[in-house]
Design an enzyme around this catalytic site. Sequence first.
Site, PDB file in Angstrom:
ATOM      1  N   TYR A 141       0.848  -1.200   0.000  1.00  0.00           N
ATOM      2  CA  TYR A 141       0.000   0.000   0.000  1.00  0.00           C
ATOM      3  C   TYR A 141       0.875   1.237   0.000  1.00  0.00           C
ATOM      4  CZ  TYR A 141      -4.973  -0.858   0.397  1.00  0.00           C
ATOM      5  OH  TYR A 141      -6.277  -1.138   0.110  1.00  0.00           O
ATOM      6  N   GLU A 179      -0.666   4.826  -0.218  1.00  0.00           N
ATOM      7  CA  GLU A 179      -1.532   5.997  -0.422  1.00  0.00           C
ATOM      8  C   GLU A 179      -0.719   7.267  -0.255  1.00  0.00           C
ATOM      9  OE1 GLU A 179      -5.074   5.859   1.981  1.00  0.00           O
ATOM     10  OE2 GLU A 179      -5.742   4.016   0.980  1.00  0.00           O
ATOM     11  N   ASP A 225      -8.403  14.224 -24.362  1.00  0.00           N
ATOM     12  CA  ASP A 225      -8.400  12.807 -23.972  1.00  0.00           C
ATOM     13  C   ASP A 225      -7.775  12.042 -25.134  1.00  0.00           C
ATOM     14  OD1 ASP A 225      -8.916  10.134 -23.583  1.00  0.00           O
ATOM     15  OD2 ASP A 225     -10.956  10.417 -22.851  1.00  0.00           O
ATOM     16  N   THR A 277      -5.296   6.572 -21.378  1.00  0.00           N
ATOM     17  CA  THR A 277      -5.050   5.238 -20.851  1.00  0.00           C
ATOM     18  C   THR A 277      -3.638   4.852 -21.277  1.00  0.00           C
ATOM     19  OG1 THR A 277      -6.097   4.346 -22.826  1.00  0.00           O
ATOM     20  CG2 THR A 277      -7.433   4.417 -20.827  1.00  0.00           C
TER      21      THR A 277
END
Length: 428
Positions: A62, A64, A208, A234
Amino acid sequence: MDTLESRNPRIAFKLAEVDRQIVKIASKDLARQQNSLMLIPSENYASRAVMEIQGSILANKYAEGYPGERYYNGCEFMDEVESLAIERAKNLFGVAHVNVQPHAGTQANMAAYYALLEPGDTILSMSLSHGGHLSHGDNVNFSGRYYNVVTYGVNAKTERIDMAEVSRLAQQHRPKLIVVGATAYPRQFDFEAWRRIADSVGAYLLADIAHIAGLIAGGVHPSPVPYSDVVTTTTHKTLRGPRGAMIMCKAEYADKIDRAVFPGLQGGPFLHTIAAKAVAFKEASEPAFKAYQAQIVKNAVALAGRLTENGFRLVSGGTENHLMLMDLTSKYEKLSGRQAADHLEDAGIIVNKNSIPYDKRKPRTTSGIRLGTPMVTTRGMQEEQMHLIADFIAEALEGRQKAAIKRRIRTKVQELCAQFPIYEYLLS
Ligand code: DSN
């Protein structure tokens, strides 16, 4: 010897020892990917290197927060991974700031809206039915619910975006944000012209580039970076990285964008995927990637040309990028996009049904199919093979009611695919 494996043997078991069922399914899809001509323009074959790091121990952590400011300890090497991905993306696209944490393209767009807009603000974007994306404000998507969306489309005659019409809509509706970008538009974007329209009404400009990011990195499509406030993409389409996304922006929006991604919309970043993005950015900065992108476009032009010779009408008359939209009504009035895609799958050719501009059929049926060349180009196919593929498509659709014809083409497709194997290390 006392090892973790001896204390907890299951930790060291190979996948095939733990779960034969899932291995079997993945093997079947490997065979499908090998034996089909995959022409969905938003898909690609990620490299072995990208896939290796994505399935690595980096998935165990993790982290964050952002490099140097995490909410977890033990993130020293996660910081290195993320910083490397950011630096490589900045260099690849020549942009001031990058956030590599978005899990997918819709999340990247969501974060851009969250950073720049308030609920109820007006967005001007391309309508889904003319080639836009769900997350650009479609009414079934969060973006259509939270923002006031005005759409532009393509001109009925040219089937290209009419910039005078975009400008007129911008003047009339005074959007706070203009979105340029599409999932089914076969032409190039003049980003400088979009900037002029955005400036004329004081709007932010969001590009985009999910579909064309690889073409831009490879220098075969103009870049929106000098003209846009924010650019989303993406990483798994023409860019050929892992399934994921990123946001690029001017330095002045860096904090807002970062806070929108975390803690605004996401929790823990996927560092294994971010590492794979870093690998993909390295691959994309190599000369071979430029050649690959140039070949994608050459192949698309060759495929489009031969489909046209075979009597199919292509939306806007052809392509300047990696994809094309075939209007089936031009040859077979009763054949829908959905039926055509299923017939082609019977013949080993994978495409997707897609609305064409001003389509009379519903989105689940459609009058068109969308085809693209990123995957067959990754396999090493060139113009000669594109001509063969166009002929396979024409034969399969002409003989669609006859299973024997589709079987015969499927055999030919498999023979062609055998000449261009994928992931030989997995197949052997
Ligand atoms: N899935 C993308 C595409 O196929 O274009 C859009 O989300």
